[in-house]
Enzyme design. Sequence first.
Site, PDB file in Angstrom:
ATOM      1  N   LYS A  34      20.332  26.089  14.219  1.00  0.00           N
ATOM      2  CA  LYS A  34      18.880  25.910  14.382  1.00  0.00           C
ATOM      3  C   LYS A  34      18.448  24.575  13.770  1.00  0.00           C
ATOM      4  CE  LYS A  34      18.360  28.568  10.129  1.00  0.00           C
ATOM      5  NZ  LYS A  34      17.979  29.860   9.536  1.00  0.00           N
ATOM      6  N   ARG A 131      10.177  39.762   6.179  1.00  0.00           N
ATOM      7  CA  ARG A 131       9.891  38.725   7.169  1.00  0.00           C
ATOM      8  C   ARG A 131       9.863  39.407   8.538  1.00  0.00           C
ATOM      9  NH1 ARG A 131      13.429  33.234   7.002  1.00  0.00           N
ATOM     10  NH2 ARG A 131      15.016  34.593   7.882  1.00  0.00           N
ATOM     11  N   HIS A 160      18.884  40.368   6.515  1.00  0.00           N
ATOM     12  CA  HIS A 160      18.912  39.028   5.910  1.00  0.00           C
ATOM     13  C   HIS A 160      18.600  39.133   4.421  1.00  0.00           C
ATOM     14  CE1 HIS A 160      19.022  34.708   6.107  1.00  0.00           C
ATOM     15  NE2 HIS A 160      17.793  34.581   5.642  1.00  0.00           N
ATOM     16  N   ARG A 216      26.991  34.479   8.835  1.00  0.00           N
ATOM     17  CA  ARG A 216      26.080  33.515   9.477  1.00  0.00           C
ATOM     18  C   ARG A 216      25.868  32.285   8.586  1.00  0.00           C
ATOM     19  NH1 ARG A 216      22.875  38.389   9.341  1.00  0.00           N
ATOM     20  NH2 ARG A 216      21.480  37.295   7.922  1.00  0.00           N
ATOM     21  N   TYR A 260       2.487  -0.772  -1.031  1.00  0.00           N
ATOM     22  CA  TYR A 260       1.164  -0.127  -1.106  1.00  0.00           C
ATOM     23  C   TYR A 260       0.889   0.427  -2.494  1.00  0.00           C
ATOM     24  CZ  TYR A 260       1.289   0.023   4.038  1.00  0.00           C
ATOM     25  OH  TYR A 260       1.364  -0.284   5.365  1.00  0.00           O
ATOM     26  N   CYS A 308       7.146   3.259   2.535  1.00  0.00           N
ATOM     27  CA  CYS A 308       6.225   3.135   3.666  1.00  0.00           C
ATOM     28  C   CYS A 308       6.691   4.016   4.824  1.00  0.00           C
ATOM     29  CB  CYS A 308       6.166   1.681   4.131  1.00  0.00           C
ATOM     30  SG  CYS A 308       5.826   0.491   2.821  1.00  0.00           S
ATOM     31  N   ASP A 310       7.859   3.110   7.729  1.00  0.00           N
ATOM     32  CA  ASP A 310       9.020   2.606   8.475  1.00  0.00           C
ATOM     33  C   ASP A 310       9.975   1.760   7.638  1.00  0.00           C
ATOM     34  OD1 ASP A 310       7.532   3.453  10.898  1.00  0.00           O
ATOM     35  OD2 ASP A 310       6.251   1.780  10.290  1.00  0.00           O
TER      36      ASP A 310
HETATM   37  C1  LIG Z   1      19.047  30.194   8.778  1.00  0.00           C
HETATM   38  C2  LIG Z   1      19.658  31.522   8.739  1.00  0.00           C
HETATM   39  C3  LIG Z   1      20.905  31.719   8.141  1.00  0.00           C
HETATM   40  C4  LIG Z   1      21.653  30.642   7.416  1.00  0.00           C
HETATM   41  O1  LIG Z   1      21.156  30.483   6.110  1.00  0.00           O
HETATM   42  P1  LIG Z   1      21.900  29.514   5.078  1.00  0.00           P
HETATM   43  O2  LIG Z   1      21.270  29.801   3.778  1.00  0.00           O
HETATM   44  O3  LIG Z   1      21.622  28.120   5.535  1.00  0.00           O
HETATM   45  O4  LIG Z   1      23.332  29.846   5.139  1.00  0.00           O
HETATM   46  C5  LIG Z   1      21.466  32.987   8.258  1.00  0.00           C
HETATM   47  N1  LIG Z   1      20.827  33.995   8.868  1.00  0.00           N
HETATM   48  C6  LIG Z   1      19.615  33.837   9.426  1.00  0.00           C
HETATM   49  C7  LIG Z   1      18.965  35.005  10.084  1.00  0.00           C
HETATM   50  C8  LIG Z   1      18.981  32.613   9.380  1.00  0.00           C
HETATM   51  O5  LIG Z   1      17.790  32.460   9.941  1.00  0.00           O
END
Ligand SMILES: *Cc1c(COP(=O)(O)O)cnc(C)c1O
Length: 367
Positions: A34, A131, A160, A216, A260, A308, A310
């Site tokens: 992602k 969540r 999660h 994951r 700046y 800045c 850029d």
């Molecule tokens: C982003 C995400 C992860 C990965 O998390 P990390 O801390 O970067 O390993 C795993 N599971 C889900 C559902 C996520 O959205």
Amino acid sequence: MRPTYLEVNLTQLKKNVEAIRAHVSPARIMPMVKANAYGHGVDGVAPFIEPYVDMLGVALVEEGIQLRQLGIRKPILVAGGTLIEQLPLFFKYDLTLTASSPDLLTAADHLAESTRKRMKVHLKMDTGMERVGVHEYEAEGFLDLSLACKHVDVEGIYTHLANSEAADKKYSLLQLERFQEVLRFYEKRSLPVPMRHVCNSGGILNLPEAHFDMVRPGVLFYGIYPARDMERKIDVKPAAVWKSKVAYSKITQPGRPVSYGSLWQAEGSPRRIVTIPCGYADGYFRRMTNQARVIIHGKSHPQVGRICMDQFMVDAGDDDIRIGDDVILLGGGITPEDLADWAGTNEYEVMTNISARVPRVFVGEVQ
Ligand SMILES: *Cc1c(COP(=O)(O)O)cnc(C)c1O
């Protein structure tokens, strides 16, 4: 090409996957790609890494579509919240839905029935992240519903972790216990259990008992540890080096503040000030003003004056630094942790904010 770019070493990403696999085997691996592969450039990362992984994970359905358009054939899990009106896209692009509520699951089932297709889903349980997902204390009804939905294939079930990187495992273990309680539904009915997965990077490192059937990894896949105080159990290394070239070099006199807001000026003697063609619009955070450092000719130099949009300036002291000389903003001794500290944020935000204006250059085994 623009002199400011992010060089991404694909071979290192492959090594990272192999190191994670050795640690979690026989569990499968679904790297999270992602947010433009955590800023690394999903168009290069995803097609390269596909042969070495079991699935790919994204947050948004739009990111899943992008992966299919890049030619990815392996299963793609869309992990984030999905709206009912987005469901047709899951058929069109063969994406796997995170069924995070009874309404979404029912809608998916109805749509599958009416279009005579099947939808692949992973059930999402909320064991303490608050969540998306169904609370473990409402799991029974949700899992019953999933059995009644005859047009979806429940391929997975997951949750999660909210504090997986913490040295204190108490909350993770509580979440794990709640997840196990959900899984007993299948055991009690002697039903096959869908693919179970729990661990993000912190869980992979801290909770071997929670690897289940798949993990994951996000930040760890990119070679970055999710927290500073963790034991380096898996040998992964950062794959990205942020490079630029000196665009201007001049001597600045004391009494002539740089940039700046006149936040910095040479004290005592004239200094060589060099300008780097990269700024906060590239993700080089303005908040790092007067804190960041860069590497030029192998030596660390301080960033000075307001960053800045850029460009930013560096105090090269008495060194002979010329236009066109190479500069390293990340890598070569500057870690994602350094940038995160200078910006007052974490490594995730640093990497995912390197903007689209910065070209990604893939090196190593490019396919
Ligand atoms: C982003 C995400 C992860 C990965 O998390 P990390 O801390 O970067 O390993 C795993 N599971 C889900 C559902 C996520 O959205």
